[in-house]
Design a protein around this motif. Structure first.
Motif, short mmCIF file in Angstrom:
data_model
loop_
_atom_site.label_atom_id
_atom_site.label_comp_id
_atom_site.label_asym_id
_atom_site.label_seq_id
_atom_site.Cartn_x
_atom_site.Cartn_y
_atom_site.Cartn_z
N ALA A 180 -16.84 1.69 10.46
CA ALA A 180 -16.68 2.75 11.67
C ALA A 180 -15.39 3.39 11.53
N GLY A 181 -14.28 2.56 11.45
CA GLY A 181 -12.96 3.34 11.26
C GLY A 181 -13.11 4.42 10.09
N VAL A 182 -13.50 4.23 8.87
CA VAL A 182 -13.76 5.25 7.76
C VAL A 182 -14.55 6.33 8.22
N ILE A 221 0.77 -1.28 -0.11
CA ILE A 221 -0.05 0.03 -0.20
C ILE A 221 0.90 1.50 0.08
N ARG A 222 1.93 1.47 0.74
CA ARG A 222 2.85 2.42 0.70
C ARG A 222 3.48 2.79 -0.48
N MET A 256 -6.61 -1.17 5.13
CA MET A 256 -5.65 -0.59 4.26
C MET A 256 -5.73 -0.66 2.79
N PHE A 257 -6.76 -1.59 2.40
CA PHE A 257 -6.92 -1.67 0.80
C PHE A 257 -8.18 -0.88 0.50
N HIS A 258 -8.98 -0.51 1.39
CA HIS A 258 -10.35 0.18 1.20
C HIS A 258 -10.32 1.28 0.31
N SER A 292 -5.49 5.40 5.70
CA SER A 292 -5.91 4.29 5.79
C SER A 292 -5.35 3.49 7.40
N SER A 293 -4.24 4.10 7.61
CA SER A 293 -3.42 3.53 8.73
C SER A 293 -4.47 4.06 9.81
#
Length: 217
Positions: free
Chosen positions: A134-136, A27-28, A67-69, A39-40
């Motif tokens: 929820a994180g997003v 991802i990085r 991380m992939f979202h 994302s992190s």
């Protein structure tokens, strides 16, 4: 490439496994710094939400989903005609298959990514799916901002900084990733992004589709 893991935050950390290290590097290398840090943070806010709700979840799978979202916003992973969420879900699927992850676990990750912009549904599903959204929602919309103590929010942002104008920067990033396929925003929140950025954008209308169908009555 050496991956340096951040310290635990309120007991939450990134599992130090071959899979999570590979995800981090992948991802990085592909995403912008803005999206990688976003994302992190989403992972930490998602995992903290799971901890607060007393949910049992696989941290590796949650890390994969968070991380992939947004990788579907990147040109290298953007299809001509699929929703960017589906592009991201498909990228995660292919990556996890290469690590021989159980298909039922991959399905949870796929669904978590595919539904992360569809409010009102994920919270009733498997914790990986519910917590990804929820994180997003915490990092982008601040919906549960007051559920996180100041020191916890500050620790997450210190580890993965927000840009000074993150609100506008993330909206621009969304627009840049979807402007070439506006039809894929029908019925989802990303239509608001196009309406905000493109004065010529005309969102699809559900009622118009019904009325213009080939049915006689």
């Amino acid at each position: 490439m050496t991956v340096t893991l951040p310290p635990a935050i309120s007991g939450i950390n990134i599992p130090d496994t071959a899979l999570t290290r590979a995800i981090t590097e992948y991802i990085r290398d592909i995403e912008t710094e803005l999206l990688f840090n976003h994302s992190s943070r989403v992972y930490f806010f998602a995992a903290l939400a799971g901890q607060n709700r007393g949910l049992s979840f696989n941290a590796e799978l949650l890390y994969a989903a968070t991380m992939f979202h947004d990788i579907g916003l990147m040109p290298s992973h953007s299809s001509p005609n699929l929703r960017f969420e589906v592009d991201g879900a498909n990228a995660a699927l292919a990556f996890l298959q290469s690590y021989h992850i159980d298909p039922s676990d991959i399905e949870k990750v796929w669904t978590g990514i595919a539904l992360h912009t569809t409010p009102g549904i994920p919270q009733f599903m498997h914790p990986i799916i519910a917590l990804t959204t929820a994180g997003v929602e915490m990092d982008v919309l601040g919906l549960s901002y007051k559920d996180y103590p100041d020191n916890i929010r500050e620790a997450v942002v210190a580890a993965f900084p927000r840009t000074p104008a993150f609100k506008e920067d993330i909206i621009q990033s969304f627009y840049d990733g979807i402007k070439h396929k506006p039809e894929t925003t029908f019925g989802n929140v990303k239509a608001d992004v196009l309406a905000d950025k493109d004065p010529h954008f005309h969102r699809g209308n559900f009622c118009s589709i019904i009325r213009c169908s080939h049915w006689a009555g």
